[in-house]
Design an enzyme around this catalytic site. Structure first.
Site, short mmCIF file in Angstrom:
data_model
loop_
_atom_site.label_atom_id
_atom_site.label_comp_id
_atom_site.label_asym_id
_atom_site.label_seq_id
_atom_site.Cartn_x
_atom_site.Cartn_y
_atom_site.Cartn_z
N ASP A 1 0.82 -1.21 0.00
CA ASP A 1 0.00 0.00 0.00
C ASP A 1 0.85 1.26 0.00
OD1 ASP A 1 -1.25 -2.34 1.49
OD2 ASP A 1 -3.02 -1.16 1.05
N ASP B 1 -1.58 -2.61 -4.01
CA ASP B 1 -1.89 -1.19 -3.95
C ASP B 1 -0.63 -0.37 -4.20
OD1 ASP B 1 -4.51 -1.83 -3.52
OD2 ASP B 1 -4.64 -1.00 -1.49
N TYR C 1 -2.13 4.31 -6.26
CA TYR C 1 -3.31 5.06 -5.81
C TYR C 1 -3.74 6.13 -6.82
CZ TYR C 1 -3.17 2.64 -1.36
OH TYR C 1 -3.20 1.66 -0.40
N ASN D 1 -6.72 -3.82 -4.40
CA ASN D 1 -7.96 -3.20 -4.90
C ASN D 1 -7.70 -1.92 -5.69
OD1 ASN D 1 -7.27 -2.55 -2.07
ND2 ASN D 1 -8.85 -0.97 -2.30
N HIS E 1 -11.67 -2.27 6.91
CA HIS E 1 -11.75 -3.45 6.04
C HIS E 1 -12.03 -4.72 6.85
CE1 HIS E 1 -10.33 -0.82 2.94
NE2 HIS E 1 -9.17 -0.64 3.52
N HIS F 1 -4.11 -0.02 6.60
CA HIS F 1 -2.94 0.86 6.59
C HIS F 1 -2.33 0.97 7.99
CE1 HIS F 1 -4.94 2.69 2.83
NE2 HIS F 1 -4.37 1.54 2.59
#
Ligand SMILES: [Fe+2]
Length: 484
Positions: free
Chosen positions: A183, A212, A215, A249, A344, A373
């Site tokens: 991420d 991820d 972004y 995602n 999540h 995160h």
């Protein structure tokens, strides 16, 4: 009773001492039996993307100079490397010239291909992919891209040179060091994470990237120029060591409202992986061997129910893992199956229900996830006994089970997940809402040292660590809670 009342002279002080001792003993017991929520306090601040004109995003100078260079393993065994890059002005050459650092061997040339894609009102540059094969193990190679494509200003004018080192041959006692980031995004915090990763004294050789990436989809119309800027940002690492990609995602880029109906379009055009080498039919799930590790990548955002391609592939894949050849079995999946943050929550639950028993049966050492995160490490636990009617629906300690690490703390624009479920569940060994990265330093078939490094610390500080004992070759309890 008799003990407390045995000495009249100490009747006032003894109970106090005893109570203090009892309190300390109980406190220690709490630490031993339960998880640890870090008390580290960090400054609350918003994560902000670095401006587009930041130096970390600056394209290389010169007409059509190759940019966004990145590499990943190109086969199942570690003897190939996929070299990818983008040219913006014209296609240019898709060839890579490469040679060994030592030895008198001549330079070799591998031919690649380029692709392009459109996304809403964005048109990509020319995205080149070239898989160079039959490399020697344990060897440093130099490579050049941008070969002879610029006829106006002279052949080779914008050639860029990089290097990488191939892994040792696959084998059971091969030391190897993996880094882990998830991420990441492209904020100032992302830059701090990458800088800390690059400076880690354990010198990780390959990065397990847990999904991820850019972004870009947080921008209007999924502004794909942010895919370009992200790739320029991370080039300083990924051009020199392979990053192993997992889809998250933010790679979906599914936006029917602007006519973008094909999931994973930017990601799959930009990031190629060797999925066919492991019999997969999709770049979103695959496996590789590297040194003493066998790494399985799964897709949280592709069908995984019974009869689906991913289900069939994983069912056939797990029995193929030979722990005598690759003792360390690691699974990467973006959405965590165990997560005690209020973000999540339970998103990974359906996939856990489908696959967890297989992973326990296969004695997987580590399941690596992102998405949330923050950072969290679990005990070895499983929750596979439930059959609808028996009521056995809670996680229990299980020495055949993996450790679950959530490391979606790369530093992206969405900020930290700092809201946790309380009390901390027993299965959660350590959790902290800070940005950082992790290292898995495999020593041999029995031991691997694992550490998590928060960005606020010096490069060598381990904010969380444990010794992994291999589940096949050294399957004793390696819980950090039971150590204390
Ligand atoms: Fe995510």
């Amino acid at each position: 009773m008799g003990f407390l009342g045995s000495s009249p002279s100490s009747s006032s002080s003894l109970p106090l001492c005893f109570l203090l001792a009892l309190f300390l003993a109980l406190s220690a017991a709490v630490v031993c039996n339960g998880g640890h929520t870090s008390s580290f306090i960090r400054k609350e601040q918003k994560s902000v993307d670095m401006p587009f004109d930041s130096d970390v995003f600056r394209p290389p100078s010169g007409h059509n100079a190759p940019q966004q260079v990145h590499i990943t393993q190109g086969d199942h065994e570690g003897k190939a490397m996929i070299i990818s890059w983008v040219t913006m002005d014209e296609p240019g050459s898709s060839e890579v010239v490469y040679w060994k650092e030592n030895g008198s061997s001549r330079k070799k040339t591998a031919k690649g291909k380029y692709t392009t894609y459109k996304y809403y009102n964005y048109t990509s540059g020319y995205i080149h992919h070239c898989n160079i094969r039959k490399l020697e193990y344990n060897t440093k190679y130099y490579y050049e891209v941008g070969i002879g494509h610029n006829y106006e200003v002279g052949i080779g004018h914008n050639v860029r040179r990089f290097s990488f080192t191939t892994p040792p041959p696959v084998g059971p006692d091969v030391p190897y060091t993996f880094g882990m980031i998830g991420d990441l995004g492209q904020t100032f915090d992302s830059n701090a994470t990458l800088t800390h990763y690059e400076n880690n004294p354990r010198k990780p050789q390959t990065l397990l990237f847990i999904g991820d990436l850019s972004y870009a989809d947080n921008y209007p119309n999924h502004d794909n120029t942010r895919w370009d800027s992200w790739a320029r940002f991370v080039e300083r690492s990924v051009a020199y060591q392979p990053w192993i990609w997992t889809p998250g995602n933010h790679e979906l880029d599914f936006a029917p409202e602007i006519g973008e109906n094909k999931p994973f379009k930017p990601f799959t055009h930009r990031y190629h992986v060797p999925f066919k080498a492991s019999g997969s039919t999709s770049p979103l799930w695959y496996s590789i061997k590297r040194a003493s590790a066998y790494i399985i990548v799964l897709s949280s955002y592709s069908a995984y129910g019974k009869y689906t391609p991913q289900y069939q592939w994983l069912e056939a894949e797990l029995p193929k893992v030979n722990r005598t050849e690759t003792p360390w079995l690691i699974v990467m999946v973006h959405s965590p199956w165990y997560n005690s943050y209020n973000y999540h929550y339970m998103e990974g639950e359906t996939m856990r229900v489908m696959y967890e028993s297989w992973l326990v049966e296969a004695k997987v050492d580590l399941v690596l996830s992102g998405h949330v995160h923050a950072y969290e490490r679990s005990e070895r636990i499983s929750n596979v006994a439930y059959n609808i009617v028996n009521g056995k629906c809670g996680p229990v300690k299980n020495q055949d089970a993996p450790v679950y690490v959530t490391i979606g703390d790369g530093g992206n624009i969405e900020g930290l997940a700092n809201n946790m479920t309380n009390p901390q569940p027993d299965y959660s060994a350590f959790r902290e809402a800070s940005f950082g990265h992790a290292i898995l330093d495999i020593k041999n078939r029995t031991h691997a040292h694992y550490s998590w490094h928060r960005n606020q610390d010096g490069y060598a500080t381990e904010a969380d660590s444990m010794w992994f004992y291999n589940r096949v070759w050294n399957p004793v309890d390696d819980s950090t809670s039971s150590e204390s």
